[in-house]
Write a protein that holds these residues in place. Structure first.
Motif, PDB file in Angstrom:
ATOM      1  N   TRP A 414       0.848  -1.189   0.000  1.00  0.00           N
ATOM      2  CA  TRP A 414       0.000   0.000   0.000  1.00  0.00           C
ATOM      3  C   TRP A 414       0.879   1.233   0.000  1.00  0.00           C
ATOM      4  O   TRP A 414       2.101   1.118  -0.106  1.00  0.00           O
ATOM      5  CB  TRP A 414      -0.994  -0.020   1.155  1.00  0.00           C
ATOM      6  N   GLU A 417      -0.774   7.330  -0.132  1.00  0.00           N
ATOM      7  CA  GLU A 417      -1.945   7.770  -0.890  1.00  0.00           C
ATOM      8  C   GLU A 417      -3.150   6.858  -0.722  1.00  0.00           C
ATOM      9  O   GLU A 417      -4.295   7.300  -0.866  1.00  0.00           O
ATOM     10  CB  GLU A 417      -1.601   7.812  -2.390  1.00  0.00           C
ATOM     11  N   THR A 418      -2.894   5.574  -0.488  1.00  0.00           N
ATOM     12  CA  THR A 418      -4.029   4.638  -0.440  1.00  0.00           C
ATOM     13  C   THR A 418      -4.675   4.596   0.944  1.00  0.00           C
ATOM     14  O   THR A 418      -5.733   4.007   1.105  1.00  0.00           O
ATOM     15  CB  THR A 418      -3.617   3.203  -0.848  1.00  0.00           C
ATOM     16  N   MET A 422      -3.792  -2.494   0.598  1.00  0.00           N
ATOM     17  CA  MET A 422      -4.503  -2.708  -0.672  1.00  0.00           C
ATOM     18  C   MET A 422      -4.352  -4.120  -1.214  1.00  0.00           C
ATOM     19  O   MET A 422      -5.300  -4.721  -1.687  1.00  0.00           O
ATOM     20  CB  MET A 422      -3.957  -1.738  -1.719  1.00  0.00           C
ATOM     21  N   VAL A 444     -10.693  -3.579  -3.794  1.00  0.00           N
ATOM     22  CA  VAL A 444      -9.536  -3.078  -4.540  1.00  0.00           C
ATOM     23  C   VAL A 444      -9.470  -3.762  -5.910  1.00  0.00           C
ATOM     24  O   VAL A 444      -9.447  -4.988  -5.990  1.00  0.00           O
ATOM     25  CB  VAL A 444      -8.229  -3.337  -3.764  1.00  0.00           C
ATOM     26  N   ILE A 466      -5.064   1.203 -10.196  1.00  0.00           N
ATOM     27  CA  ILE A 466      -6.286   0.771  -9.526  1.00  0.00           C
ATOM     28  C   ILE A 466      -7.421   1.454 -10.293  1.00  0.00           C
ATOM     29  O   ILE A 466      -7.368   2.656 -10.538  1.00  0.00           O
ATOM     30  CB  ILE A 466      -6.314   1.196  -8.040  1.00  0.00           C
ATOM     31  N   SER A 469     -12.439   3.597  -7.090  1.00  0.00           N
ATOM     32  CA  SER A 469     -12.128   4.159  -5.776  1.00  0.00           C
ATOM     33  C   SER A 469     -12.401   3.173  -4.637  1.00  0.00           C
ATOM     34  O   SER A 469     -13.223   2.272  -4.765  1.00  0.00           O
ATOM     35  CB  SER A 469     -12.951   5.431  -5.564  1.00  0.00           C
ATOM     36  N   TRP A 470     -11.683   3.362  -3.533  1.00  0.00           N
ATOM     37  CA  TRP A 470     -11.905   2.624  -2.295  1.00  0.00           C
ATOM     38  C   TRP A 470     -11.981   3.671  -1.191  1.00  0.00           C
ATOM     39  O   TRP A 470     -11.456   4.786  -1.352  1.00  0.00           O
ATOM     40  CB  TRP A 470     -10.768   1.624  -2.076  1.00  0.00           C
ATOM     41  N   GLN A 473      -8.917   6.069   0.140  1.00  0.00           N
ATOM     42  CA  GLN A 473      -8.095   6.783  -0.839  1.00  0.00           C
ATOM     43  C   GLN A 473      -7.877   8.253  -0.467  1.00  0.00           C
ATOM     44  O   GLN A 473      -8.775   8.905   0.068  1.00  0.00           O
ATOM     45  CB  GLN A 473      -8.825   6.698  -2.186  1.00  0.00           C
ATOM     46  N   TYR A 496      -6.172   5.286 -11.307  1.00  0.00           N
ATOM     47  CA  TYR A 496      -5.174   5.714 -10.326  1.00  0.00           C
ATOM     48  C   TYR A 496      -3.891   4.956 -10.627  1.00  0.00           C
ATOM     49  O   TYR A 496      -3.873   3.722 -10.620  1.00  0.00           O
ATOM     50  CB  TYR A 496      -5.657   5.387  -8.903  1.00  0.00           C
ATOM     51  N   SER A 498      -0.193   3.958  -9.451  1.00  0.00           N
ATOM     52  CA  SER A 498       0.518   3.876  -8.172  1.00  0.00           C
ATOM     53  C   SER A 498       1.977   4.319  -8.252  1.00  0.00           C
ATOM     54  O   SER A 498       2.577   4.629  -7.226  1.00  0.00           O
ATOM     55  CB  SER A 498       0.489   2.421  -7.695  1.00  0.00           C
TER      56      SER A 498
END
Ligand code: WTA
Length: 649
Positions: A414, A417-418, A422, A444, A466, A469-470, A473, A496, A498
């Motif tokens: 992860w 930012e997350t 994740m 995810v 990704i 959204s989760w 985030q 998104y 990473s």
């Protein structure tokens, strides 16, 4: 790459909150019906006003991410108040000091009082909802109190790692326009003191020159060491908390009100303020903490990170406390007084879950097995890894020597930012492969793409994105939403990105291969090569600098700097020392260059772009395969770079 399979141990399966069937069923629901899944799991935190809207997010256009947006809640309430009735006398925090004989237990009731008092101090000194408070503290419980006190009154905390220099601290104070700072006289780590107050004093001076006046510098007495004092601005933590009431109501916050800013490095420019909000972040940290570590009521849990990093935010403070857990806070380092420290601490507090970084595991592995085997570790049940890829050798050592083959290892991928974990195994559900972060957590949706953005299916090696959204985030870059869009959603529009490279194997397991941008990972600390470069060129002797990472046996990556000197300047040991000092002053000890090579010229394309690929190869001592150098403006510089390379294997 090793693909040895470690099936879920029977014990872990029996005990687990989530077995493999449950994982598969929940995962499918979480991506097919995110609304339904998160409507249900959103209830795991307490809401003052229940939410009716679940998810409202788009990765296109202006990029807007909102979760549970019409609900109201408070993060500190969820971490403290809601537990008081049932677990007022349970340990919320076990503090393990730098010296092995200094432990303290803070119950949930005591935590409530500490946080309320500090919240009242902040209020009395003018901190209001939405104001930014900077926290520059050692790893002591008061650091957690300060975070939670901010959350309680709706102030936004910005924790700055105690290893950052005054310059770096000042930059963060200014960017956040923060006029209230919490620090300590000195920090203590591995028997050495760190002059936090003196650093904060300098930072306040610099910030003042840059237009931000720190009005309160609240200072905790940790060592009693001598400090300078500025009347009117500086106050002692304990003097102030004694003056105020022991109760303070938790402010009603909208789910999307900011909870904190945490500065992190990227491939360009200055560190950016990653902004997390309240509701989604709390749901995400609490659900991941519970299932990833298979946290059961009564377990003693230890994340050996620092609160200055996101791991400390999410998995020392918010996730575990939201779950009513007992969380261990460790002030010291794994090798002090000796390499047994972690395992002695496990025995002392009967710790069930340990979460640490590969760099620590490698360092301890190097110290020898006897430091481990002389301890019992019988309380251990789950071991975690975070921050950088874990090499299979270190994984096997952690598994076999530390965990004696009993404890599943959760290698959690992860980012700041997350907000939370994740990609990760679940202890009772996932068969393990050393070096793989395995499968996505609920909700995810990873995707691998090639450099042009084409989606790669099945077994593949690509860039990790990704696609949806989760809840945990990040929502924006503080004060610069455009930078947020550019950094994360423009490489592959609508996704998104990473910044990590990743391989997916035939079983659908993910293997993070490391950053594909100009970010390096030194002992699990993220560093922008651009930041180190700008520190180097700020020295009057340097005309140009290029910084790359190279493999380092303990740190994961080391910092390799190429510098071109100003005409007429001679290279000397003294100048090398000056450059090292320069970087330490601008950023901090964590950015100390490992190697500095003087380069008469850097390899550039005809359009003037530095070819980092070549610099990386030379730093890795792998110059036999430099690839095409014909596009270089002056191919001759490469021979000189090779001849004078600093890292010879
Ligand atoms: C790296 C730390 C491989 C990755 C939580 C990511 C990892 C960066 C892992 C984020 C892992 C983190 N395996 N690499 N299990 N965990 N990383 O923001 O490159 O300090 O992008 O967050 O660390 O670092 P950050």
């Amino acid at each position: 790459m090793s693909a040895k399979l470690h099936p879920v141990p029977e014990d872990a399966k029996r005990r687990a909150l989530v077995d493999n069937e449950t994982y598969l069923a929940w995962y499918e629901r979480s991506v097919m019906d995110p609304e339904g899944f998160w409507r249900e799991h959103g209830q795991r935190i307490d809401w003052f006003t229940p939410f009716t809207k679940v998810k409202n997010a788009t990765f296109s256009g202006d990029v807007s991410i909102r979760w549970f947006e019409d609900g109201t809640t408070n993060a500190a309430y969820n971490c403290i108040d809601r537990h008081l009735e049932k677990r007022g006398d349970q340990a919320a925090i076990i503090f393990e000091g730098d010296e092995p004989d200094t432990a303290r237990t803070i119950t949930y009731r005591a935590l409530h009082e500490e946080v309320c008092r500090l919240a009242n101090v902040m209020k009395a000194r003018g901190v209001a909802k939405g104001d930014r408070v900077t926290i520059y503290m050692p790893m002591v419980p008061e650091a957690a109190y300060a975070m939670l006190a901010c959350a309680r009154i709706g102030a936004v905390h910005s924790v700055v790692f105690g290893g950052f220099s005054p310059e770096a601290l000042a930059g963060r104070i200014v960017d956040a326009q923060s006029t209230f700072v919490v620090t300590a006289d000195e920090g203590v780590r591995g028997g050495k003191t760190i002059p936090l107050k003196a650093n904060a004093d300098k930072a306040c001076d610099i910030a003042g020159r840059d237009g931000v006046t720190v009005e309160t510098l609240l200072t905790l007495k940790r060592t009693g060491g001598d400090v300078a004092w500025k009347e009117g601005r500086d106050v002692w933590y304990r003097d102030e908390t004694e003056k105020v009431e022991a109760d303070c109501p938790a402010e009603e916050m909208s789910a999307e009100d900011p909870l904190f800013i945490l500065y992190t490095s990227g491939s360009t420019g200055k560190p950016k303020g990653v902004l997390h909000t309240t509701g989604g972040y709390m749901v995400w940290t609490s659900i991941t903490h519970q299932y990833v570590f298979d946290y059961h009521e009564g377990d003693i849990y230890w994340c050996a990170a620092d609160v200055g990093w996101v791991t400390g935010h999410s998995y020392i403070v918010y996730g575990p406390l939201a779950n009513g857990a007992t969380t261990v806070m460790f002030e010291g380092v794994p090798t002090y007084p000796d390499a047994s420290r972690l395992w002695q601490t496990v025995d002392k507090h009967q710790i069930n879950i340990v979460y640490t970084a590969p760099t620590a595991i490698r360092a301890l592995m190097g110290a020898g097995n006897e430091y481990v085997s002389k301890t019992s570790r019988s309380s251990l049940r789950v071991l975690g890894s975070v921050g950088e890829p874990i090499n299979p050798e270190a994984w096997e050592w952690y598994h076999t020597v530390v965990g004696e083959g009993r404890c599943p290892i959760v290698d959690t991928w992860w980012q700041t930012e997350t907000g939370g974990i994740m990609i990760t195994p679940l202890p009772g559900a996932t068969d393990l492969k050393p070096g793989s972060a395995t499968r996505p957590f609920f909700g995810v949706q990873p995707q691998l793409v090639d450099a042009e953005g084409a989606v790669l299916e099945g077994e593949a090696d690509g860039n990790l994105c990704i696609t949806d959204s989760w809840p945990g985030q990040m929502r924006t870059v503080y004060g610069d939403h455009d930078r947020f869009i550019k950094t994360y959603f423009s490489a592959y529009p609508g996704k998104y990105f990473s910044g990590d490279g990743c391989r997916r194997d035939t079983d659908g397991y993910y293997w993070i291969t490391g950053r594909v941008d100009d970010v390096i990972n030194v002992s699990g600390h993220r560093m922008g090569t651009a930041e180190v470069e700008s520190a180097l060129v700020a020295h009057e002797a340097v005309s140009e600098a290029a910084v790359v990472g190279y493999p380092h046996a303990v740190k994961g990556q080391g910092i390799y700097c190429y510098v071109t000197l100003m005409g007429g300047r001679e290279w000397s040991e003294d100048l090398r020392k000056q450059l090292v000092a320069q970087v330490r002053n601008e950023i901090g000890g964590i950015a100390t260059p490992d190697k500095i090579q003087v380069a008469p010229g850097l390899p550039k394309t005809r359009s003037g772009k530095i070819m980092r690929r070549i610099l990386r190869k030379i730093a890795e001592d792998d110059y036999g395969s430099l690839g095409d150098t014909s596009t270089l403006a002056d191919p001759g510089v490469v021979d000189d770079l090779i001849a004078n390379r600093q890292n010879r294997k």
